[in-house]
Motif scaffolding. Structure first.
Motif, PDB file in Angstrom:
ATOM      1  N   TYR A 180       0.810  -1.216   0.000  1.00  0.00           N
ATOM      2  CA  TYR A 180       0.000   0.000   0.000  1.00  0.00           C
ATOM      3  C   TYR A 180       0.847   1.272   0.000  1.00  0.00           C
ATOM      4  CZ  TYR A 180      -3.859  -3.164   1.027  1.00  0.00           C
ATOM      5  OH  TYR A 180      -4.777  -4.174   0.959  1.00  0.00           O
ATOM      6  N   ALA A 181       1.886   1.317   0.835  1.00  0.00           N
ATOM      7  CA  ALA A 181       2.718   2.518   0.904  1.00  0.00           C
ATOM      8  C   ALA A 181       3.398   2.776  -0.437  1.00  0.00           C
ATOM      9  CB  ALA A 181       3.756   2.374   2.017  1.00  0.00           C
ATOM     10  N   TYR A 182       3.877   1.703  -1.051  1.00  0.00           N
ATOM     11  CA  TYR A 182       4.550   1.818  -2.351  1.00  0.00           C
ATOM     12  C   TYR A 182       3.622   2.443  -3.384  1.00  0.00           C
ATOM     13  CZ  TYR A 182       6.655   0.257  -6.773  1.00  0.00           C
ATOM     14  OH  TYR A 182       7.176   0.204  -8.047  1.00  0.00           O
ATOM     15  N   TYR A 183       2.408   1.903  -3.499  1.00  0.00           N
ATOM     16  CA  TYR A 183       1.503   2.376  -4.546  1.00  0.00           C
ATOM     17  C   TYR A 183       0.873   3.726  -4.217  1.00  0.00           C
ATOM     18  CZ  TYR A 183       1.937  -1.791  -7.388  1.00  0.00           C
ATOM     19  OH  TYR A 183       2.432  -2.774  -8.205  1.00  0.00           O
ATOM     20  N   TRP A 184       0.528   3.960  -2.948  1.00  0.00           N
ATOM     21  CA  TRP A 184      -0.031   5.267  -2.605  1.00  0.00           C
ATOM     22  C   TRP A 184       0.991   6.375  -2.849  1.00  0.00           C
ATOM     23  CZ3 TRP A 184      -4.685   6.639  -2.804  1.00  0.00           C
ATOM     24  CH2 TRP A 184      -5.731   5.831  -2.339  1.00  0.00           C
ATOM     25  N   THR A 185       2.251   6.100  -2.546  1.00  0.00           N
ATOM     26  CA  THR A 185       3.305   7.088  -2.804  1.00  0.00           C
ATOM     27  C   THR A 185       3.381   7.423  -4.282  1.00  0.00           C
ATOM     28  OG1 THR A 185       4.617   6.309  -0.922  1.00  0.00           O
ATOM     29  CG2 THR A 185       5.774   7.562  -2.625  1.00  0.00           C
ATOM     30  N   ARG A 186       3.271   6.421  -5.122  1.00  0.00           N
ATOM     31  CA  ARG A 186       3.361   6.652  -6.563  1.00  0.00           C
ATOM     32  C   ARG A 186       2.103   7.279  -7.139  1.00  0.00           C
ATOM     33  NH1 ARG A 186       6.999   3.909  -4.873  1.00  0.00           N
ATOM     34  NH2 ARG A 186       8.984   3.511  -5.944  1.00  0.00           N
ATOM     35  N   LEU A 187       0.954   6.920  -6.602  1.00  0.00           N
ATOM     36  CA  LEU A 187      -0.274   7.541  -7.079  1.00  0.00           C
ATOM     37  C   LEU A 187      -0.323   9.025  -6.716  1.00  0.00           C
ATOM     38  CD1 LEU A 187      -2.860   4.726  -6.216  1.00  0.00           C
ATOM     39  CD2 LEU A 187      -2.157   5.465  -8.510  1.00  0.00           C
ATOM     40  N   VAL A 188      -0.001   9.330  -5.474  1.00  0.00           N
ATOM     41  CA  VAL A 188       0.038  10.742  -5.058  1.00  0.00           C
ATOM     42  C   VAL A 188       1.130  11.462  -5.824  1.00  0.00           C
ATOM     43  CG1 VAL A 188       0.478  12.309  -3.140  1.00  0.00           C
ATOM     44  CG2 VAL A 188      -0.914  10.264  -2.773  1.00  0.00           C
ATOM     45  N   GLY A 189       2.271  10.798  -5.997  1.00  0.00           N
ATOM     46  CA  GLY A 189       3.364  11.396  -6.752  1.00  0.00           C
ATOM     47  C   GLY A 189       2.980  11.711  -8.187  1.00  0.00           C
ATOM     48  N   ALA A 190       2.157  10.838  -8.796  1.00  0.00           N
ATOM     49  CA  ALA A 190       1.717  11.071 -10.168  1.00  0.00           C
ATOM     50  C   ALA A 190       0.858  12.331 -10.265  1.00  0.00           C
ATOM     51  CB  ALA A 190       0.938   9.859 -10.673  1.00  0.00           C
TER      52      ALA A 190
ATOM     53  N   PRO B 172       8.979  20.398 -21.819  1.00  0.00           N
ATOM     54  CA  PRO B 172       7.952  19.740 -20.992  1.00  0.00           C
ATOM     55  C   PRO B 172       7.069  18.780 -21.801  1.00  0.00           C
ATOM     56  CG  PRO B 172       7.482  22.083 -21.221  1.00  0.00           C
ATOM     57  CD  PRO B 172       8.873  21.864 -21.734  1.00  0.00           C
ATOM     58  N   ALA B 173       6.991  18.968 -23.124  1.00  0.00           N
ATOM     59  CA  ALA B 173       6.245  18.018 -23.950  1.00  0.00           C
ATOM     60  C   ALA B 173       6.900  16.641 -23.883  1.00  0.00           C
ATOM     61  CB  ALA B 173       6.182  18.500 -25.397  1.00  0.00           C
ATOM     62  N   ALA B 174       8.224  16.616 -23.961  1.00  0.00           N
ATOM     63  CA  ALA B 174       8.953  15.354 -23.853  1.00  0.00           C
ATOM     64  C   ALA B 174       8.826  14.775 -22.445  1.00  0.00           C
ATOM     65  CB  ALA B 174      10.424  15.566 -24.206  1.00  0.00           C
ATOM     66  N   VAL B 175       8.872  15.656 -21.445  1.00  0.00           N
ATOM     67  CA  VAL B 175       8.710  15.205 -20.058  1.00  0.00           C
ATOM     68  C   VAL B 175       7.337  14.577 -19.858  1.00  0.00           C
ATOM     69  CG1 VAL B 175       8.544  15.968 -17.661  1.00  0.00           C
ATOM     70  CG2 VAL B 175      10.355  16.876 -19.127  1.00  0.00           C
ATOM     71  N   LEU B 176       6.317  15.179 -20.459  1.00  0.00           N
ATOM     72  CA  LEU B 176       4.958  14.648 -20.319  1.00  0.00           C
ATOM     73  C   LEU B 176       4.844  13.254 -20.925  1.00  0.00           C
ATOM     74  CD1 LEU B 176       2.058  15.133 -19.378  1.00  0.00           C
ATOM     75  CD2 LEU B 176       1.569  16.125 -21.623  1.00  0.00           C
ATOM     76  N   ALA B 177       5.552  12.999 -22.015  1.00  0.00           N
ATOM     77  CA  ALA B 177       5.526  11.671 -22.636  1.00  0.00           C
ATOM     78  C   ALA B 177       6.045  10.614 -21.666  1.00  0.00           C
ATOM     79  CB  ALA B 177       6.360  11.680 -23.910  1.00  0.00           C
ATOM     80  N   VAL B 178       7.138  10.948 -20.984  1.00  0.00           N
ATOM     81  CA  VAL B 178       7.706  10.015 -19.993  1.00  0.00           C
ATOM     82  C   VAL B 178       6.748   9.853 -18.816  1.00  0.00           C
ATOM     83  CG1 VAL B 178       9.608   9.623 -18.384  1.00  0.00           C
ATOM     84  CG2 VAL B 178      10.067  10.578 -20.665  1.00  0.00           C
ATOM     85  N   LEU B 179       6.194  10.977 -18.366  1.00  0.00           N
ATOM     86  CA  LEU B 179       5.277  10.952 -17.229  1.00  0.00           C
ATOM     87  C   LEU B 179       4.038  10.123 -17.549  1.00  0.00           C
ATOM     88  CD1 LEU B 179       4.665  11.986 -14.394  1.00  0.00           C
ATOM     89  CD2 LEU B 179       3.723  14.062 -15.419  1.00  0.00           C
ATOM     90  N   MET B 180       3.478  10.285 -18.743  1.00  0.00           N
ATOM     91  CA  MET B 180       2.294   9.527 -19.139  1.00  0.00           C
ATOM     92  C   MET B 180       2.573   8.023 -19.161  1.00  0.00           C
ATOM     93  SD  MET B 180      -0.444  11.401 -19.763  1.00  0.00           S
ATOM     94  CE  MET B 180       0.032  12.127 -18.196  1.00  0.00           C
ATOM     95  N   THR B 181       3.759   7.641 -19.633  1.00  0.00           N
ATOM     96  CA  THR B 181       4.098   6.225 -19.691  1.00  0.00           C
ATOM     97  C   THR B 181       4.253   5.644 -18.295  1.00  0.00           C
ATOM     98  OG1 THR B 181       5.253   6.622 -21.783  1.00  0.00           O
ATOM     99  CG2 THR B 181       5.688   4.531 -20.664  1.00  0.00           C
ATOM    100  N   GLN B 182       4.929   6.375 -17.416  1.00  0.00           N
ATOM    101  CA  GLN B 182       5.096   5.899 -16.046  1.00  0.00           C
ATOM    102  C   GLN B 182       3.742   5.781 -15.332  1.00  0.00           C
ATOM    103  OE1 GLN B 182       7.793   4.887 -14.159  1.00  0.00           O
ATOM    104  NE2 GLN B 182       9.002   4.856 -16.037  1.00  0.00           N
ATOM    105  N   ILE B 183       2.848   6.718 -15.593  1.00  0.00           N
ATOM    106  CA  ILE B 183       1.513   6.649 -15.003  1.00  0.00           C
ATOM    107  C   ILE B 183       0.730   5.474 -15.592  1.00  0.00           C
ATOM    108  CG2 ILE B 183      -0.710   7.853 -14.807  1.00  0.00           C
ATOM    109  CD1 ILE B 183       0.842  10.468 -14.645  1.00  0.00           C
ATOM    110  N   ALA B 184       0.928   5.225 -16.891  1.00  0.00           N
ATOM    111  CA  ALA B 184       0.264   4.083 -17.528  1.00  0.00           C
ATOM    112  C   ALA B 184       0.702   2.766 -16.884  1.00  0.00           C
ATOM    113  CB  ALA B 184       0.568   4.064 -19.023  1.00  0.00           C
ATOM    114  N   PHE B 185       1.964   2.693 -16.463  1.00  0.00           N
ATOM    115  CA  PHE B 185       2.427   1.496 -15.758  1.00  0.00           C
ATOM    116  C   PHE B 185       1.623   1.277 -14.475  1.00  0.00           C
ATOM    117  CE2 PHE B 185       6.921   2.234 -17.643  1.00  0.00           C
ATOM    118  CZ  PHE B 185       6.570   1.524 -18.785  1.00  0.00           C
ATOM    119  N   LEU B 186       1.285   2.361 -13.788  1.00  0.00           N
ATOM    120  CA  LEU B 186       0.464   2.251 -12.577  1.00  0.00           C
ATOM    121  C   LEU B 186      -0.930   1.731 -12.922  1.00  0.00           C
ATOM    122  CD1 LEU B 186       1.418   5.536 -10.674  1.00  0.00           C
ATOM    123  CD2 LEU B 186       2.066   3.198 -10.073  1.00  0.00           C
ATOM    124  N   GLY B 187      -1.467   2.189 -14.038  1.00  0.00           N
ATOM    125  CA  GLY B 187      -2.765   1.686 -14.482  1.00  0.00           C
ATOM    126  C   GLY B 187      -2.718   0.200 -14.770  1.00  0.00           C
ATOM    127  N   HIS B 188      -1.621  -0.249 -15.356  1.00  0.00           N
ATOM    128  CA  HIS B 188      -1.416  -1.671 -15.629  1.00  0.00           C
ATOM    129  C   HIS B 188      -1.425  -2.462 -14.323  1.00  0.00           C
ATOM    130  CE1 HIS B 188       1.451  -5.109 -15.959  1.00  0.00           C
ATOM    131  NE2 HIS B 188       0.761  -5.367 -17.065  1.00  0.00           N
TER     132      HIS B 188
END
Length: 363
Positions: A30-40, A63-79
């Motif tokens: 829980y701590a691992y995922y809540w940290t990443r969800l809030v971090g996202a 920031p457009a390139a940064v958003l691409a990386v951020l979106m992918t990392q967030i997509a991993f959380l969705g997975h």
């Protein structure tokens, strides 16, 4: 495969599963995922503030390139949430997936879950795994023979080389597939929630950008973000199964062989886990899909030892070797000079050993 082997494998895999549970490797983090969800959410807020602060400038491409990386990392959380890795409650996992996939990333959770569930049930099985269905690429010799046009045949024969450039369009494809599924006539759970979230995300980003920069820059920012997002997503998922053996429609395999023989792990340790969102432990993920991401590296030595004891090939390579194998496999299929299928005769025997391939230790 023989009934005796199925029973033996099933019994020993049950023992492995019991050991995994006894070691606490199926417990929630829980701590691992809540940290990443809030971090996202915080990262998204910081990104918006940064875009507003930069204003009407070509520096917005950064920031457009940064958003691409951020979106992918967030997509991993969705997975992870879609695989019930985050919470005990299925409903909670579903809602996190909806928010993460639809509202933050702009991908339909319902569409992806249906597709991905079928993939996990029969990875690399022709006619069953949607990830190798006919499309822009040919994954089987039969698919490579679809067209008689010389130009198309030439392109298919060299498809491995344009596979990675083609990933630049994957982001656009993912957004379109989500819209098509939610707006279509097929049954969709929580259709209006998905539609509302997708509309907010896909319309909200261009509106935000138009408020702070010229239309020309908006187009450039969206193009860069979509291209790099698709590339990063494709580079993360491609090594998992492309280039591994295909399974003929009529061939039946037990759970262990079905999941292990068609999966490829990527060595590289914790940094690779961060880069690929845990997908580098593909074999362990397929054997224990609801296992929290941090536990995958801990269960790997147990799985390696178990596969060695059962005589089942366990594949692990470097990331660059995996990409090379992907290119080589796609070109070989296109040229029809390679049989990509798992041999039914070999599959009917106990060991299922392939010459020159050995079980590898954790990277």
């Amino acid at each position: 495969m023989s009934t005796h082997h199925d029973q033996t494998t099933g019994s020993s895999f049950t023992a492995l599963t019991r050991q995994v549970h006894d070691l606490g490797l199926m417990r929630r983090r829980y701590a691992y995922y809540w940290t990443r969800l809030v971090g996202a959410v915080v990262a998204m807020a910081v990104w918006v503030l940064t875009v507003v602060w930069i204003g009407d400038s070509w520096w917005q491409l950064v920031p457009a390139a940064v958003l691409a990386v951020l979106m992918t990392q967030i997509a991993f959380l969705g997975h992870d949430a879609a695989h019930r890795q985050m919470f005990r409650s299925g409903r909670m996992n579903d809602w996190v997936s909806l928010v993460v996939a639809n509202l933050l990333v702009g991908i339909s959770y319902g569409w992806w879950q249906s597709k991905h569930t079928r993939h996990h049930g029969n990875p690399n099985k022709v006619g069953y795994d949607p990830d190798i269905a006919p499309g822009a690429l040919a994954f089987t010799p039969e698919q490579a023979q679809r067209s008689e046009q010389p130009l198309v045949r030439w392109l298919v024969a060299h498809q491995g080389w344009y596979f990675f450039p083609l990933l630049l369009l994957e982001g656009l494809s993912l957004h379109w597939e989500g819209i098509h599924r939610v707006a279509g006539r097929r049954r969709v759970d929580r259709r209006w929630v998905e539609l509302a979230f997708l509309t907010t995300r896909l319309a909200g980003l261009p509106v935000l950008l138009l408020l702070v920069m010229s239309p020309v820059k908006v187009v450039a920012v969206l193009a860069v973000q979509l291209a790099l997002f698709g590339l990063y997503m494709g580079l993360s998922f491609a090594p998992n199964h492309i280039g591994m053996p295909l399974v003929a429609p009529g061939l039946k395999l037990d759970f262990l062989n079905r999941q292990v023989l068609m999966s490829r792990n990527i060595s590289g340790g914790r940094w690779m886990s961060v880069l690929l969102g845990g997908l580098n432990h593909q074999t362990e993920h397929h054997l224990f899909p609801s296992m929290a991401r941090p536990h995958l590296r801990r269960v790997q030595p147990l799985v390696v030892a178990y596969c060695a004891a059962e005589g089942v090939r366990y594949t692990q390579t470097t990331l660059w070797t995996a990409y090379r194998d992907v290119i080589s496999h796609l070109n070989s299929v296109g040229l029809k000079d390679n049989d990509p299928f798992l041999c039914p005769l070999v599959a009917s025997r106990r060991a299922l050993q392939v010459t020159g391939v050995t079980s590898l230790p954790p990277g």
